[in-house]
Design an enzyme around this catalytic site. Structure first.
Site, PDB file in Angstrom:
ATOM      1  N   CYS A 257      -0.774  -4.795  14.586  1.00 50.23           N
ATOM      2  CA  CYS A 257      -1.484  -5.142  15.822  1.00 50.23           C
ATOM      3  C   CYS A 257      -0.860  -4.550  17.088  1.00 50.23           C
ATOM      4  O   CYS A 257      -1.467  -3.712  17.736  1.00 50.23           O
ATOM      5  CB  CYS A 257      -1.560  -6.658  15.943  1.00 50.23           C
ATOM      6  SG  CYS A 257      -2.473  -7.418  14.590  1.00 50.23           S
TER       7      CYS A 257
HETATM    8  N1  LIG Z   1      -2.357  -8.765  10.115  1.00 48.49           N
HETATM    9  C1  LIG Z   1      -2.449  -9.490  11.213  1.00 48.49           C
HETATM   10  O1  LIG Z   1      -1.510 -10.190  11.568  1.00 48.49           O
HETATM   11  C2  LIG Z   1      -3.710  -9.512  12.057  1.00 48.49           C
HETATM   12  C3  LIG Z   1      -3.872 -10.525  12.991  1.00 48.49           C
HETATM   13  C4  LIG Z   1      -5.018 -10.563  13.760  1.00 48.49           C
HETATM   14  C5  LIG Z   1      -5.975  -9.574  13.615  1.00 48.49           C
HETATM   15  N2  LIG Z   1      -5.798  -8.561  12.708  1.00 48.49           N
HETATM   16  C6  LIG Z   1      -6.861  -7.554  12.571  1.00 48.49           C
HETATM   17  O2  LIG Z   1      -7.645  -7.860  11.432  1.00 48.49           O
HETATM   18  C7  LIG Z   1      -8.098  -6.675  10.789  1.00 48.49           C
HETATM   19  C8  LIG Z   1      -7.639  -6.642   9.336  1.00 48.49           C
HETATM   20  O3  LIG Z   1      -6.226  -6.608   9.326  1.00 48.49           O
HETATM   21  P1  LIG Z   1      -5.369  -7.016   8.043  1.00 48.49           P
HETATM   22  O4  LIG Z   1      -3.969  -7.161   8.506  1.00 48.49           O
HETATM   23  O5  LIG Z   1      -6.008  -8.142   7.321  1.00 48.49           O
HETATM   24  O6  LIG Z   1      -5.513  -5.687   7.179  1.00 48.49           O
HETATM   25  P2  LIG Z   1      -5.107  -5.493   5.616  1.00 48.49           P
HETATM   26  O7  LIG Z   1      -4.831  -4.057   5.451  1.00 48.49           O
HETATM   27  O8  LIG Z   1      -4.073  -6.497   5.238  1.00 48.49           O
HETATM   28  O9  LIG Z   1      -6.445  -5.885   4.836  1.00 48.49           O
HETATM   29  C9  LIG Z   1      -7.626  -5.160   4.956  1.00 48.49           C
HETATM   30  C10 LIG Z   1      -8.293  -5.091   3.597  1.00 48.49           C
HETATM   31  O10 LIG Z   1      -9.554  -4.438   3.762  1.00 48.49           O
HETATM   32  C11 LIG Z   1      -9.800  -3.681   2.598  1.00 48.49           C
HETATM   33  N3  LIG Z   1     -10.845  -2.695   2.898  1.00 48.49           N
HETATM   34  C12 LIG Z   1     -10.768  -1.552   3.617  1.00 48.49           C
HETATM   35  N4  LIG Z   1     -11.969  -0.961   3.695  1.00 48.49           N
HETATM   36  C13 LIG Z   1     -12.841  -1.749   3.003  1.00 48.49           C
HETATM   37  C14 LIG Z   1     -14.233  -1.664   2.724  1.00 48.49           C
HETATM   38  N5  LIG Z   1     -14.978  -0.655   3.198  1.00 48.49           N
HETATM   39  N6  LIG Z   1     -14.783  -2.630   1.967  1.00 48.49           N
HETATM   40  C15 LIG Z   1     -14.031  -3.656   1.502  1.00 48.49           C
HETATM   41  N7  LIG Z   1     -12.716  -3.771   1.737  1.00 48.49           N
HETATM   42  C16 LIG Z   1     -12.127  -2.845   2.492  1.00 48.49           C
HETATM   43  C17 LIG Z   1      -8.444  -3.108   2.258  1.00 48.49           C
HETATM   44  O11 LIG Z   1      -8.381  -2.707   0.893  1.00 48.49           O
HETATM   45  C18 LIG Z   1      -7.523  -4.283   2.562  1.00 48.49           C
HETATM   46  O12 LIG Z   1      -7.297  -5.095   1.423  1.00 48.49           O
HETATM   47  C19 LIG Z   1      -7.569  -5.530  11.639  1.00 48.49           C
HETATM   48  O13 LIG Z   1      -8.517  -5.182  12.591  1.00 48.49           O
HETATM   49  C20 LIG Z   1      -6.373  -6.155  12.349  1.00 48.49           C
HETATM   50  O14 LIG Z   1      -6.089  -5.520  13.576  1.00 48.49           O
HETATM   51  C21 LIG Z   1      -4.682  -8.525  11.900  1.00 48.49           C
END
Ligand SMILES: NC(=O)c1ccc[n+]([C@@H]2O[C@H](COP(=O)([O-])OP(=O)(O)OC[C@H]3O[C@@H](n4cnc5c(N)ncnc54)[C@H](O)[C@@H]3O)[C@@H](O)[C@H]2O)c1
Length: 415
Positions: A257
């Protein structure tokens, strides 16, 4: 109620479990077939979700790689990554891919909510047209909203239920529908007037952190020059009961992030001929921090008449923050690269990260590594590590996290 979640990572999996625990049937779709396979065996990759919890919700939680299963859901939440591309511009390809797949199965009266962090306008300008390729109109045939995720991996004092959730809908009906959905898993849902307001609220939260971390990181460098203990200064300022919020200096910003999200706003602001100077400056200062850390290690070694070249440097903590295994944008990676460029022999110990393929390293046994090292550098402080013992066992320690405060030792140097 049946809820679909696209993307079962740090954001999507906890949401999927929360809805399943609240009694909903949940379909989780992830592009990573190995992850789906593990989830089918109730094996969790996310530290905050114990495998036991997955086993308990197994009757109501289906993991799949097939987006077709989303057609039967009342609501679909998109939780896919939003990284930066090469030139630091937003990479919306994951949102585009998942929206394209969803539009093929979208049906009337469904609610679609984007949870991925992104710049204001994404839901309306980018997501909506792709979903409308289904022939259905947003706001009329299906509901569309944005609701940013506030999860902080590794944190236990605030949960999905107790952390207020911001929601902005394309229309009032979209907003009301999304508010009703989130009230199932969250005690306090905060409605705002548009998706753009919700999108920007999330970026403000992260930019606020990035700017304040940059401020204390800059102060740490000044304190180093002035021989003032920055930790003592931060500690003292934090006793003010109003008008001050504590931020700690460190080796630089990591995670998915903070190093990424501010640049989403900087990108969008350029469309309006608006330079986001706070964002750029904070990014510059925070990116410089690993370089300053390496300089500090170099000076610590110099004081005991050792060059970096040929010295064994032990990095304690490779993950970007304590208590988690997440390596994304970890400053420890940058520090390791910089030390290797100077000829150091780098090893690491991290109870959460067994190996780092891009460095060709695996975590060593703590005591053996402490004995073999010329200097041990606390880059990420994990709760399991006894730092008093580290100071006793290593010939030289450089602490970038302030976890050795209160310990006085000849062989200890702090940021
Ligand atoms: N990690 C954090 O602490 C956090 C906190 C708040 C917001 N966010 C936001 O949330 C969003 C997701 O982050 P995250 O940390 O969960 O990411 P992550 O990488 O942990 O998980 C994302 C998942 O999406 C899957 N994916 C990708 N493309 C796909 C598709 N077309 N169809 C289905 N699955 C698909 C990936 O395989 C992965 O498992 C981002 O925008 C991030 O900025 C993250």
């Amino acid at each position: 109620m049946k809820v679909g979640i696209i993307g079962l990572g740090y954001v999507g999996l906890p949401l999927a479990v929360a809805f399943a625990e609240a009694g909903a049937d949940v379909v989780g779709v992830d592009a990573d077939s190995r992850k789906v396979e593990r989830l089918r065996r109730s094996k969790s990759d996310v530290e905050d979700i114990a495998s036991d919890r997955l086993r308990e919700v197994a009757p109501r939680f289906t993991a799949t790689t097939e987006h077709e299963h989303l057609g039967g859901c009342d609501a679909v939440l998109i939780c896919v990554p939003t990284p930066l591309a090469n030139q630091r511009e937003p990479d919306l390809s994951y949102i585009v891919d998942s929206a394209t797949a969803l539009s093929g199965v979208l049906r009337k009266d469904q609610l679609v909510v984007l949870e991925s962090t992104t710049y204001p306008g994404t839901t309306r300008e980018r997501l909506r047209p792709i979903l409308e390729e289904s022939g259905l109109a947003a706001g009329r045939d299906f509901h569309l909203a944005f609701s940013p995720e506030r999860i902080d991996p590794g944190r236990t004092d605030h949960t999905i239920r107790t952390t207020p959730k911001v929601v902005g809908g394309l229309t009032d009906a979209c907003r009301d529908r999304a508010v009703a959905l989130y009230e199932v898993v969250c005690d306090d849902v905060v409605a705002v007037s548009t998706p753009e307001a919700a999108e920007l609220a999330k970026l403000l939260e992260n930019i606020f952190r990035s700017v304040n971390i940059a401020l204390v990181n800059e102060l740490a460098i000044l304190c180093d020059r002035m021989a003032i203990d920055v930790w003592e200064v931060v500690e003292a300022a934090s006793t003010k009961p109003f008008g001050f919020m504590r931020f700690d200096p460190g080796p630089g910003m990591g995670g998915h992030c903070l190093p990424v999200d501010p640049f989403y706003l900087a990108f969008k602001a350029r469309e309006y001929d608006f330079p986001t100077e706070f964002i750029e400056l904070a990014g510059k200062i925070n990116q410089n921090q690993p370089h300053f850390c390496v300089e500090k290690i170099q000076r610590a070694l110099n004081d005991v008449a050792k060059p970096v070249k040929g010295s064994r440097v032990l990095i304690l903590g490779m993950a970007y923050k304590g208590g988690v295994a997440d390596m994304r944008e970890s400053p420890a990676l940058k520090i390791t690269h910089l030390l290797r460029e100077l000829g150091a022999d780098v090893a690491y110990h991290d109870p959460h990260v067994a190996e780092v393929a891009e460095l060709g390293l695996s975590s060593g046994e703590l005591d053996a590594e402490l004995r073999a090292s010329d200097v041990a550098c606390i880059v990420t402080a994990h709760p399991e590590v006894d730092y008093r013992h580290v100071v006793e066992a290593a010939p030289l320690v450089v602490d970038f996290r302030g976890v050795t405060q209160g310990i006085e030792a000849e062989n200890l140097v702090r940021l």
